[in-house]
Design a protein around this motif. Structure first.
Motif, PDB file in Angstrom:
ATOM      1  N   TYR A   1       0.834  -1.201   0.000  1.00 32.61           N
ATOM      2  CA  TYR A   1       0.000   0.000   0.000  1.00 32.61           C
ATOM      3  C   TYR A   1       0.868   1.250   0.000  1.00 32.61           C
ATOM      4  O   TYR A   1       1.878   1.324   0.699  1.00 32.61           O
ATOM      5  CB  TYR A   1      -0.905  -0.014   1.235  1.00 32.61           C
ATOM      6  CG  TYR A   1      -1.620   1.289   1.503  1.00 32.61           C
ATOM      7  CD1 TYR A   1      -2.639   1.724   0.658  1.00 32.61           C
ATOM      8  CD2 TYR A   1      -1.267   2.090   2.586  1.00 32.61           C
ATOM      9  CE1 TYR A   1      -3.293   2.926   0.901  1.00 32.61           C
ATOM     10  CE2 TYR A   1      -1.917   3.285   2.829  1.00 32.61           C
ATOM     11  CZ  TYR A   1      -2.931   3.702   1.982  1.00 32.61           C
ATOM     12  OH  TYR A   1      -3.577   4.888   2.216  1.00 32.61           O
TER      13      TYR A   1
ATOM     14  N   TYR B   1      -4.131   0.260   3.430  1.00 29.28           N
ATOM     15  CA  TYR B   1      -3.421  -0.787   4.152  1.00 29.28           C
ATOM     16  C   TYR B   1      -3.646  -2.193   3.605  1.00 29.28           C
ATOM     17  O   TYR B   1      -3.577  -3.176   4.335  1.00 29.28           O
ATOM     18  CB  TYR B   1      -3.725  -0.695   5.646  1.00 29.28           C
ATOM     19  CG  TYR B   1      -3.400   0.682   6.152  1.00 29.28           C
ATOM     20  CD1 TYR B   1      -2.085   1.081   6.327  1.00 29.28           C
ATOM     21  CD2 TYR B   1      -4.414   1.610   6.390  1.00 29.28           C
ATOM     22  CE1 TYR B   1      -1.779   2.369   6.751  1.00 29.28           C
ATOM     23  CE2 TYR B   1      -4.107   2.905   6.822  1.00 29.28           C
ATOM     24  CZ  TYR B   1      -2.790   3.263   7.003  1.00 29.28           C
ATOM     25  OH  TYR B   1      -2.483   4.541   7.415  1.00 29.28           O
ATOM     26  N   LYS B   2      -3.918  -2.290   2.313  1.00 27.55           N
ATOM     27  CA  LYS B   2      -3.992  -3.585   1.631  1.00 27.55           C
ATOM     28  C   LYS B   2      -3.006  -3.545   0.475  1.00 27.55           C
ATOM     29  O   LYS B   2      -2.604  -2.479   0.028  1.00 27.55           O
ATOM     30  CB  LYS B   2      -5.402  -3.835   1.094  1.00 27.55           C
ATOM     31  CG  LYS B   2      -6.458  -3.971   2.169  1.00 27.55           C
ATOM     32  CD  LYS B   2      -7.807  -4.247   1.534  1.00 27.55           C
ATOM     33  CE  LYS B   2      -8.880  -4.358   2.605  1.00 27.55           C
ATOM     34  NZ  LYS B   2     -10.207  -4.540   2.031  1.00 27.55           N
ATOM     35  N   ASP B   3      -2.624  -4.711  -0.024  1.00 24.27           N
ATOM     36  CA  ASP B   3      -1.757  -4.751  -1.195  1.00 24.27           C
ATOM     37  C   ASP B   3      -2.450  -4.121  -2.392  1.00 24.27           C
ATOM     38  O   ASP B   3      -3.672  -4.228  -2.534  1.00 24.27           O
ATOM     39  CB  ASP B   3      -1.379  -6.203  -1.540  1.00 24.27           C
ATOM     40  CG  ASP B   3      -0.241  -6.726  -0.676  1.00 24.27           C
ATOM     41  OD1 ASP B   3       0.290  -5.960   0.147  1.00 24.27           O
ATOM     42  OD2 ASP B   3       0.110  -7.908  -0.836  1.00 24.27           O
TER      43      ASP B   3
END
Length: 197
Positions: free
Chosen positions: A31, A133-135
């Protein structure tokens, strides 16, 4: 019984350790809190080990938002171009350098891969989702073979995607301000065998 339990635990530990020994390669998927560029690149592979003659990686690339056009009416984005190079592109041929190119496909210090029209690049096919906050999720990826002339014995090389800008005033091409590069580094395992870092 106690010996059997200890041996069983030892076998399970060895098995779990071998399962977590990750031989895959992934870089650039994390992220980005405040992306500085509209374009981004990530690279992946099922293995970290390659022979130079069969060195290929999965390249994921695209744009968080549409690549903007330039406010100067003399500058027109011709395409988004992909290159491999031994080093980071210098600023010799960037906009404002007064050092335009007649041919941006045949550069002395870079290997031209292909180009994509701006219209196509600004579609959902090349969209990158950057959720908190995620890929990152890339809508586009492709396997590209890395030529030996770029990768052989340099220990790192760069994959660059950048806008090619046509200047109507001087009828030359320049590298624009919308781009991204990703360094891929490796170590030699043998004379013709490498491991990605």
């Amino acid at each position: 019984m106690k010996k059997l339990t200890i041996i069983s635990l030892l076998i399970i530990t060895i098995f779990l350790t071998s399962c977590t020994n990750d031989n895959t390669y992934r870089v650039g998927f994390g992220y980005e809190l405040a992306p500085m560029n509209t374009v981004t690149v990530a690279v992946s592979s099922d293995t970290k080990y390659f022979y130079f003659e069969n060195f290929k990686l999965e390249f994921h690339y695209g744009t968080f938002n549409h690549v903007p056009t330039y406010s100067d009416v003399d500058y027109e984005i011709h395409s988004m171009a992909l290159y491999f190079s031994d080093e980071i592109f210098t600023i010799d041929n960037f906009l404002g350098s007064n050092n335009g190119l007649i041919d941006y496909k045949n550069l002395e210090d870079a290997y031209f891969i292909k180009e994509i029209s701006l219209e196509e690049f600004n579609t959902d096919q090349y969209k990158v989702i950057n959720e908190s906050y995620k890929d990152k999720v890339f809508n586009h990826s492709e396997t590209i073979v890395i030529p030996e002339s770029i990768s052989a014995y340099t220990f790192s090389f760069y994959f660059t995607i950048i806008d090619i800008v046509y200047n109507r005033k001087d009828n030359l091409y320049y590298f624009g301000q919308n781009g991204y590069y990703r360094e891929i580094s490796y170590q030699l395992v043998d004379i013709d065998y490498l491991k990605l870092n």
